[in-house]
Design an enzyme around this catalytic site. Structure first.
Site, PDB file in Angstrom:
ATOM      1  CB  SER A   7      40.912  49.425  36.791  1.00  0.00           C
ATOM      2  OG  SER A   7      40.371  48.119  36.710  1.00  0.00           O
ATOM      3  CG  HIS A  32      43.689  49.215  33.285  1.00  0.00           C
ATOM      4  ND1 HIS A  32      44.950  49.049  32.743  1.00  0.00           N
ATOM      5  CD2 HIS A  32      43.477  48.131  34.073  1.00  0.00           C
ATOM      6  CE1 HIS A  32      45.474  47.917  33.191  1.00  0.00           C
ATOM      7  NE2 HIS A  32      44.596  47.346  33.999  1.00  0.00           N
ATOM      8  CG  ASP A  34      41.904  44.958  34.837  1.00  0.00           C
ATOM      9  OD1 ASP A  34      43.114  44.874  34.554  1.00  0.00           O
ATOM     10  OD2 ASP A  34      41.431  45.869  35.549  1.00  0.00           O
ATOM     11  CG  MET A  36      40.933  39.042  34.927  1.00  0.00           C
ATOM     12  SD  MET A  36      40.614  39.156  36.690  1.00  0.00           S
ATOM     13  CE  MET A  36      41.068  40.870  37.001  1.00  0.00           C
ATOM     14  CG  HIS A  65      46.178  44.156  32.596  1.00  0.00           C
ATOM     15  ND1 HIS A  65      46.089  44.373  33.955  1.00  0.00           N
ATOM     16  CD2 HIS A  65      47.157  43.229  32.436  1.00  0.00           C
ATOM     17  CE1 HIS A  65      46.982  43.624  34.577  1.00  0.00           C
ATOM     18  NE2 HIS A  65      47.631  42.915  33.674  1.00  0.00           N
ATOM     19  CG  MET A  67      45.714  39.891  34.190  1.00  0.00           C
ATOM     20  SD  MET A  67      44.822  40.747  35.478  1.00  0.00           S
ATOM     21  CE  MET A  67      43.835  41.838  34.473  1.00  0.00           C
ATOM     22  CG  MET A 136      50.702  42.983  37.620  1.00  0.00           C
ATOM     23  SD  MET A 136      49.273  43.989  37.157  1.00  0.00           S
ATOM     24  CE  MET A 136      48.124  43.643  38.502  1.00  0.00           C
ATOM     25  CG  ASP A 174      46.685  47.150  37.355  1.00  0.00           C
ATOM     26  OD1 ASP A 174      45.833  47.458  38.210  1.00  0.00           O
ATOM     27  OD2 ASP A 174      46.429  46.436  36.363  1.00  0.00           O
TER      28      ASP A 174
HETATM   29  C1  DX5 Z   1      43.999  43.464  39.180  1.00  0.00           C
HETATM   30  C2  DX5 Z   1      43.692  44.341  37.975  1.00  0.00           C
HETATM   31  C3  DX5 Z   1      43.619  45.775  38.317  1.00  0.00           C
HETATM   32  C4  DX5 Z   1      42.640  46.107  39.382  1.00  0.00           C
HETATM   33  C5  DX5 Z   1      42.960  47.439  39.997  1.00  0.00           C
HETATM   34  O1  DX5 Z   1      44.160  42.180  38.801  1.00  0.00           O
HETATM   35  O2  DX5 Z   1      44.676  44.195  36.976  1.00  0.00           O
HETATM   36  O3  DX5 Z   1      43.474  46.609  37.181  1.00  0.00           O
HETATM   37  O4  DX5 Z   1      41.321  46.013  38.994  1.00  0.00           O
HETATM   38  O5  DX5 Z   1      42.020  47.712  40.979  1.00  0.00           O
HETATM   39  P1  DX5 Z   1      42.369  48.433  42.365  1.00  0.00           P
HETATM   40  O6  DX5 Z   1      42.846  49.813  42.030  1.00  0.00           O
HETATM   41  O7  DX5 Z   1      41.081  48.407  43.092  1.00  0.00           O
HETATM   42  O8  DX5 Z   1      43.460  47.629  43.028  1.00  0.00           O
HETATM   43 ZN    ZN Z   2      44.843  45.700  35.297  1.00  0.00          ZN
END
Ligand code: DX5
Ligand code: ZN
Length: 215
Positions: A7, A32, A34, A36, A65, A67, A136, A174
């Site tokens: 990630s 990956h 993220d 947000m 991903h 969010m 998650m 994740d």
């Molecule tokens: C959390 C994200 C993850 C996160 C994982 O909201 O979706 O992808 O960054 O990071 P670690 O492995 O540090 O928990």
């Molecule tokens: Zn994620």
């Protein structure tokens, strides 16, 4: 087969291309990303523009991903930016089947994420449509959080259901994954591990990737 998806949220964004090359050399399988929006989760990261820039730095498949609220409005721009997998959060989808159909119409892989407090039952009616079920193992929003162990039975249940019904969905986990928790989730049936801090905050990325794969 276990697949590793670093990630980039935990990577050094001043040197993102270098970070990508470093994990590529460890033989990881996906990147990956993220996204947000500050509404669905209490944090803001990046959108399609950065996904496109990352896509230009790598040949690895991009596991995006989302969010975000109202994902339907952004599906097309993320596809155009190079997403290979597009995962929406079930809690943000009022018409989940419609959203899944929209993503599939662009010919990319489709995933659906469940927060730790969301029951597996809610995704069952559409599971046959999915390439990816993202369970998650932290509440989404931030990297570096502690793994929530009570999600393990949901992984086991999902794996059993997928096998019994001969479905194609892969199970991705994740949040808080490191070489220790990786053993637990793999045993429960996960086959794609998203890993942020455990890789990017370590001194030797490849050593961690190897430890994540080891059984
Ligand atoms: C959390 C994200 C993850 C996160 C994982 O909201 O979706 O992808 O960054 O990071 P670690 O492995 O540090 O928990
Ligand atoms: Zn994620």
């Amino acid at each position: 087969m276990i697949r590793i998806a670093p990630s980039l949220l935990s990577a050094d964004f001043r040197n993102i291309e270098k970070e990508i090359k470093k994990v590529e050399r460890c033989g990881v399988d996906l990147l990956h990303l993220d996204t947000m929006d500050g509404h669905f989760v209490p944090n803001i990261t990046f959108g399609p523009m950065i996904v496109k820039a990352i896509n230009e730095c790598t040949k690895l498949p991009l596991d995006v991903h989302l969010m975000i609220e109202n994902p339907d409005s952004y599906v097309e721009s993320f596809v155009k930016s190079g997403a290979d997998y597009l995962t929406v959060s079930i809690e943000a989808c009022r018409h989940l089947h419609r959203t899944i159909s929209l993503i599939k119409s662009f010919d990319v892989k489709v995933g659906c994420a469940l927060n730790p407090a969301t029951s597996f039952c809610l995704v069952k009616p559409v599971l046959q449509e999915l390439d990816l079920l993202l369970l998650m193992t932290v509440n989404p929003g931030f990297g570096g959080q502690k793994f929530i162990e009570s999600v393990l039975p949901k992984i086991t249940r999902s794996r059993k259901f997928i096998e019994e019904n001969k479905l194609k969905a892969e199970i991705e986990v994740d949040g808080g994954i490191n070489p220790q928790t990786a053993q637990l989730v793999k045993k429960a049936g996960a086959n794609i591990l998203v890993v942020g801090d455990a890789i990017f905050k370590s001194k030797n990325y490849c050593q961690i990737v190897k430890a994540l794969r080891a059984s």
